[in-house]
Design a protein around this motif. Sequence first.
Motif, PDB file in Angstrom:
ATOM      1  N   VAL A 140     -76.076 -19.157  70.801  1.00 47.06           N
ATOM      2  CA  VAL A 140     -75.962 -19.976  72.008  1.00 47.06           C
ATOM      3  C   VAL A 140     -75.121 -21.223  71.726  1.00 47.06           C
ATOM      4  CG1 VAL A 140     -78.099 -21.261  71.555  1.00 47.06           C
ATOM      5  CG2 VAL A 140     -77.244 -21.015  73.902  1.00 47.06           C
ATOM      6  N   THR A 141     -74.238 -21.532  72.657  1.00 47.68           N
ATOM      7  CA  THR A 141     -73.352 -22.691  72.512  1.00 47.68           C
ATOM      8  C   THR A 141     -73.937 -23.889  73.251  1.00 47.68           C
ATOM      9  OG1 THR A 141     -72.068 -21.962  74.430  1.00 47.68           O
ATOM     10  CG2 THR A 141     -71.300 -21.258  72.264  1.00 47.68           C
ATOM     11  N   GLY A 142     -73.437 -25.060  72.918  1.00 45.50           N
ATOM     12  CA  GLY A 142     -73.983 -26.278  73.483  1.00 45.50           C
ATOM     13  C   GLY A 142     -73.796 -26.428  74.981  1.00 45.50           C
ATOM     14  N   ASP A 143     -72.806 -25.717  75.544  1.00 46.14           N
ATOM     15  CA  ASP A 143     -72.551 -25.854  76.977  1.00 46.14           C
ATOM     16  C   ASP A 143     -73.339 -24.844  77.821  1.00 46.14           C
ATOM     17  OD1 ASP A 143     -71.205 -23.685  75.971  1.00 46.14           O
ATOM     18  OD2 ASP A 143     -69.416 -23.960  77.208  1.00 46.14           O
ATOM     19  N   VAL A 144     -74.259 -24.119  77.185  1.00 46.32           N
ATOM     20  CA  VAL A 144     -75.068 -23.130  77.890  1.00 46.32           C
ATOM     21  C   VAL A 144     -76.505 -23.605  77.985  1.00 46.32           C
ATOM     22  CG1 VAL A 144     -76.030 -20.796  77.807  1.00 46.32           C
ATOM     23  CG2 VAL A 144     -73.628 -21.179  77.219  1.00 46.32           C
ATOM     24  N   ARG A 145     -77.049 -23.560  79.186  1.00 48.78           N
ATOM     25  CA  ARG A 145     -78.444 -23.942  79.396  1.00 48.78           C
ATOM     26  C   ARG A 145     -79.298 -22.676  79.424  1.00 48.78           C
ATOM     27  NH1 ARG A 145     -79.782 -27.753  84.383  1.00 48.78           N
ATOM     28  NH2 ARG A 145     -78.491 -29.128  83.065  1.00 48.78           N
ATOM     29  N   MET A 146     -80.149 -22.533  78.438  1.00 47.10           N
ATOM     30  CA  MET A 146     -81.026 -21.371  78.357  1.00 47.10           C
ATOM     31  C   MET A 146     -82.279 -21.610  79.197  1.00 47.10           C
ATOM     32  SD  MET A 146     -79.481 -19.196  76.413  1.00 47.10           S
ATOM     33  CE  MET A 146     -80.440 -18.091  75.377  1.00 47.10           C
ATOM     34  N   PRO A 147     -82.786 -20.575  79.872  1.00 44.20           N
ATOM     35  CA  PRO A 147     -83.968 -20.758  80.709  1.00 44.20           C
ATOM     36  C   PRO A 147     -85.220 -21.016  79.870  1.00 44.20           C
ATOM     37  CG  PRO A 147     -83.409 -18.429  80.527  1.00 44.20           C
ATOM     38  CD  PRO A 147     -82.287 -19.198  79.886  1.00 44.20           C
ATOM     39  N   VAL A 148     -86.078 -21.881  80.398  1.00 46.27           N
ATOM     40  CA  VAL A 148     -87.343 -22.153  79.705  1.00 46.27           C
ATOM     41  C   VAL A 148     -88.202 -20.894  79.704  1.00 46.27           C
ATOM     42  CG1 VAL A 148     -89.456 -23.529  79.722  1.00 46.27           C
ATOM     43  CG2 VAL A 148     -87.260 -24.582  80.359  1.00 46.27           C
ATOM     44  N   GLU A 149     -88.201 -20.204  80.842  1.00 44.61           N
ATOM     45  CA  GLU A 149     -88.905 -18.936  80.945  1.00 44.61           C
ATOM     46  C   GLU A 149     -87.868 -17.824  81.064  1.00 44.61           C
ATOM     47  OE1 GLU A 149     -91.575 -19.142  84.211  1.00 44.61           O
ATOM     48  OE2 GLU A 149     -92.850 -20.680  83.308  1.00 44.61           O
ATOM     49  N   GLY A 150     -88.277 -16.634  80.790  1.00 41.49           N
ATOM     50  CA  GLY A 150     -87.357 -15.502  80.864  1.00 41.49           C
ATOM     51  C   GLY A 150     -87.536 -14.600  79.666  1.00 41.49           C
ATOM     52  N   SER A 151     -86.933 -13.425  79.756  1.00 39.95           N
ATOM     53  CA  SER A 151     -87.078 -12.436  78.691  1.00 39.95           C
ATOM     54  C   SER A 151     -85.986 -12.597  77.644  1.00 39.95           C
ATOM     55  CB  SER A 151     -87.002 -11.028  79.292  1.00 39.95           C
ATOM     56  OG  SER A 151     -85.683 -10.747  79.732  1.00 39.95           O
ATOM     57  N   ALA A 152     -86.136 -11.851  76.562  1.00 36.42           N
ATOM     58  CA  ALA A 152     -85.097 -11.823  75.530  1.00 36.42           C
ATOM     59  C   ALA A 152     -83.783 -11.340  76.121  1.00 36.42           C
ATOM     60  CB  ALA A 152     -85.540 -10.916  74.382  1.00 36.42           C
TER      61      ALA A 152
END
Length: 315
Positions: A140-152
Motif C-alpha cells: 500500500v502506498t501513502g496516497d491510498v486510504r485503506m478501509p477500516v473495515e472490509g475484507s482482505a
Amino acid sequence: MIDFRYFLVSIAAIFLALAVGVALGAGPLKGELDQQLRATIESLGKEKDGLRQEINALQQGDKYRDSFAADLAPSLVKNRLAGEKIVVVALPDANRGLVKDVQDSLRAANGTVTGTVQMTAKWADPEQRQFVDDLAARLVTGDVRMPVEGSAYDRAGIVLARALVTRDAQAAGRKDAATPTIMGAFGEGDLVDADSDLPQADLAVVVAPPMPKGGEKPDPAANDAWVALARSLDSASQGAVVVGDTSSATEGGVLASLRNNAQASAQVSSVDVANLTSGRVAAVWALAEQAGGGVGQYGAVGTTDGALPKAATGP
C-alpha cells in the motif's frame, strides 16, 4: 438374501410373459400391432422433419442477426471511447476469444487498451487469503486510504487498482512510479500475470468466466473476491464494467454475484451477452455511460436495465 426358489419362480414368470407376448404378436394382434407401430414411426418421422426445419430456420435467423449486428457495430461504437484509456482484467478461466473480442471492440470505439491483466485462481483461494492480505499491506502506498473495515479482498483490490487505474484524466495513459513495484510483487506471488509497467487507465473492463459445465458451481467466496476487485477498480477510476456470457449471470456466476450485491450493482455496470457482437456494443456503451457517471445492468438474463443504455454518451 433372496430365496433361491423365489428367484426361479420369478425367472419362470418372465419367460412365460415373453412367450405370451410373442404368441399374441404372431397371432390375433399381429396386424393391429404392426399398423400401430407403422403409424407411430411415420408420426415420429414427420415430427423429426418438422423439428429439423425449425432448427434450420433458427440457425438462419441467428446467422442473419449476427451478420446484421456485425455490419452495424462499427458505426454504433465509433468514437464512443475516444480519448479513453482502458485496462482489461481477465478473471481465471475467462474465455480467451472473448477477451480478444472485447479488446477489439474497445479499439473499434477509438479507446486505447493500456494492457491486459490475467488474474489467477490463487487471488481468490480462501487458503491464500492471509497471504493476499499481508502482501497488500506491504504494498500500500501513502496516497491510498485503506478501509477500516472490509475484507482482505477489498484491501488487495484497492492496492491493485492503485497500480492500474486513475481518476485523473491527465494521468491516464502515463506510467506511474508505484505500478512496477505493485505489479511485480503481485506477479511474483502468482496472483496476477501481466506487464509490470503498464500505463494507467481511467476505465476498466473485467471479463468474467462462464459457469463450469457439469453443474458444478464456483465457490461463493471466490465470486465475492472478484466483486470486491471490480468495485475497487471502479472506485479508483472513471468507471468499470464486468462482462461475460449469459451463463455468468445465472445462479453461481460472477455477474449474478455482482447483481445480487446492492452496493456493487449501484456502482459497477455489467453486460451478460458479451459473447455476441450486439453484447459488445452494449459493453462499449455501458463503459461510456460509466465515464459519464451512470451505471446499469444490461443483457438477457434476469432483471436488467435493458439491452443497453437508453441514451449512450459520446458522439
